[in-house]
Write an enzyme that holds these catalytic residues in place. Structure first.
Site, short mmCIF file in Angstrom:
data_model
loop_
_atom_site.label_atom_id
_atom_site.label_comp_id
_atom_site.label_asym_id
_atom_site.label_seq_id
_atom_site.Cartn_x
_atom_site.Cartn_y
_atom_site.Cartn_z
N GLY A 1 41.92 33.13 -60.02
CA GLY A 1 40.99 32.51 -60.97
C GLY A 1 39.60 32.52 -60.34
O GLY A 1 39.32 33.30 -59.42
N ILE B 1 44.87 25.85 -50.89
CA ILE B 1 43.78 25.04 -51.44
C ILE B 1 43.99 24.85 -52.95
O ILE B 1 43.06 24.50 -53.67
CB ILE B 1 42.38 25.67 -51.16
CG1 ILE B 1 42.29 27.10 -51.70
CG2 ILE B 1 42.06 25.64 -49.68
CD1 ILE B 1 40.86 27.67 -51.70
N ARG C 1 47.37 23.53 -55.23
CA ARG C 1 48.02 22.24 -55.46
C ARG C 1 49.25 22.15 -54.56
O ARG C 1 49.95 23.15 -54.34
CB ARG C 1 48.46 22.09 -56.92
CG ARG C 1 47.35 21.65 -57.86
CD ARG C 1 46.88 20.22 -57.56
NE ARG C 1 45.83 19.78 -58.47
CZ ARG C 1 44.52 19.91 -58.24
NH1 ARG C 1 44.09 20.48 -57.13
NH2 ARG C 1 43.63 19.46 -59.10
N GLU D 1 49.96 12.81 -52.00
CA GLU D 1 48.64 12.51 -51.42
C GLU D 1 48.34 11.03 -51.65
O GLU D 1 48.47 10.57 -52.77
CB GLU D 1 47.56 13.37 -52.09
CG GLU D 1 47.78 14.85 -51.81
CD GLU D 1 46.76 15.77 -52.48
OE1 GLU D 1 45.81 15.25 -53.10
OE2 GLU D 1 46.92 16.98 -52.39
N HIS E 1 42.43 16.85 -49.06
CA HIS E 1 42.02 17.30 -50.40
C HIS E 1 40.49 17.21 -50.57
O HIS E 1 39.98 16.49 -51.43
CB HIS E 1 42.72 16.48 -51.50
CG HIS E 1 42.83 17.21 -52.81
ND1 HIS E 1 43.90 17.08 -53.66
CD2 HIS E 1 41.99 18.08 -53.41
CE1 HIS E 1 43.70 17.84 -54.75
NE2 HIS E 1 42.54 18.45 -54.61
N ILE E 2 39.80 17.99 -49.72
CA ILE E 2 38.33 17.94 -49.72
C ILE E 2 37.72 19.27 -50.19
O ILE E 2 36.56 19.55 -49.90
CB ILE E 2 37.79 17.58 -48.31
CG1 ILE E 2 38.38 18.51 -47.22
CG2 ILE E 2 38.05 16.12 -47.98
CD1 ILE E 2 37.71 18.40 -45.87
N GLY E 3 38.51 20.06 -50.91
CA GLY E 3 38.03 21.38 -51.34
C GLY E 3 36.64 21.35 -51.97
O GLY E 3 35.77 22.14 -51.65
C1 DGY Z 1 40.14 20.05 -58.38
O1 DGY Z 1 39.02 19.99 -58.88
O2 DGY Z 1 41.15 20.34 -59.03
C2 DGY Z 1 40.23 19.73 -56.95
O3 DGY Z 1 41.49 19.87 -56.44
C3 DGY Z 1 39.70 18.34 -56.73
O4 DGY Z 1 38.52 18.47 -56.05
#
Ligand code: DGY
Length: 321
Positions: free
Chosen positions: A155, A235, A237, A266, A285-287
């Protein structure tokens, strides 16, 4: 009167934007979610809610919220929302695509290089006072340069990740439900089967959302097919990965290391075996966590709420799934 529930502390200027057209109730905590009971209770007279991934939108929420018109999810992923249920009640749900793409891809590269070059181990080694001299193989890792990288999920984030790889002279493969000719041409990414991706990649990066197709995709059989020196990065889920199988794969040398920004549960349980493994790097979970991007995500949620409460189309509705 419109009423908006905001389930996390967000900066005052955003609250003021909402207050221009609605009564606003805010859960003024940054790092702990609004308790579920409080959330359900607050929804009784709410017409909008601004939520994060911590809020699960299910039957109980919908039953508690008879006046709800819009749910603005501060995330691009929306596996926390029962979308068919929400749509069946005529409620609009929105997410935050695009604004977080580049930031999340950057975290992916950061995590990949950190694991490849053993940055966390190296830093801890220095902190423990173990650094005595330079050594030929001291904390030797793995090059990204010239490597074969397999991206699972092509994506927007997968494409932004692939674009960054160009500077590393890598060979990029991808697997995705839909084949993207644009990715193949512009990014030099080769479309391959899932098994080919597993069997040939030096690095496997999962950017995929959680769907019924992707749940538990990285299971025992998948890890067994990977190269023994492969590095796995997630990164997307957490539930795309069978974590017990991942632990076993790391323990038994089926793969070399992993870097995870997302986990099935989490926050992670502190007794989780991954936390005691030096070849597993876990971040919380800081992407999308840069200041600019988080501000953009919040603004997009505020805009979507304002538009829907003014009988207009939101900018980024979640389409039917
Ligand atoms: C998202 O936007 O789905 C991320 O995992 C959260 O920052």
């Amino acid at each position: 009167m419109e009423k908006v529930i905001v389930t996390r502390k967000i900066p005052q200027p955003f609250i003021e934007q909402l207050e221009a057209f609605a009564e606003v109730e805010v859960w003024n905590e940054s790092y702990t979610p609004m308790p579920r009971d409080k959330f359900l209770d607050s929804l009784k007279d709410a017409t909008a809610c601004f939520i994060t991934l911590s809020e699960k939108i299910d039957e109980a929420v919908i039953e508690s919220a008879p006046h709800l018109k819009v749910i603005a999810n501060m995330a691009v992923g929306f596996d926390n929302i029962d979308v068919p249920l929400v749509h069946s009640k005529g409620i609009i749900a929105t997410n935050t695509p695009e604004v977080l793409t580049e930031t999340t891809a950057e975290l992916g590269i950061t995590l990949l290089l950190s694991v490849a070059r053993r940055i966390v181990e190296a830093e801890q080694y220095v902190q423990r006072g173990e650094w005595q001299s330079w050594g030929p193989y001291l904390l030797a890792g793995k090059d990204l340069y010239n490597a074969k990288v397999g991206i699972f999920g092509m994506g927007d984030i997968g494409k932004a990740f692939a674009r960054r790889l160009k500077g590393f002279n890598t060979n990029v493969m991808y697997h995705n439900r839909t084949r993207y000719k644009d990715a193949e041409e512009k990014l030099g990414a080769l479309y391959v089967s899932f098994d080919t991706l597993l069997e040939n990649s030096d690095f496997i990066v999962c950017t995929a959302p959680l769907t019924e197709d992707t749940r538990d995709k990285f299971n025992e059989a998948a890890f067994k097919k990977m190269k023994n020196d492969a590095i796995f990065i997630n990164i997307g889920r957490g539930a795309v990965v069978d974590e017990q199988a991942l632990v076993k794969a790391l323990q038994e040398g089926e793969i070399a290391a992993c870097g995870l920004d997302v986990l099935r549960q989490e926050p992670i349980d502190m007794s989780h075996p991954l936390l005691s493994m030096s070849n597993a790097v876990i971040v919380p979970h800081i992407g999308s966590a840069s200041m600019i991007t988080r501000n953009r995500m919040i603004q997009l949620c505020v805009d979507n709420i304002r538009l829907v409460l003014n009988d207009k189309q939101p900018k980024t509705p979640i389409k039917a799934i």
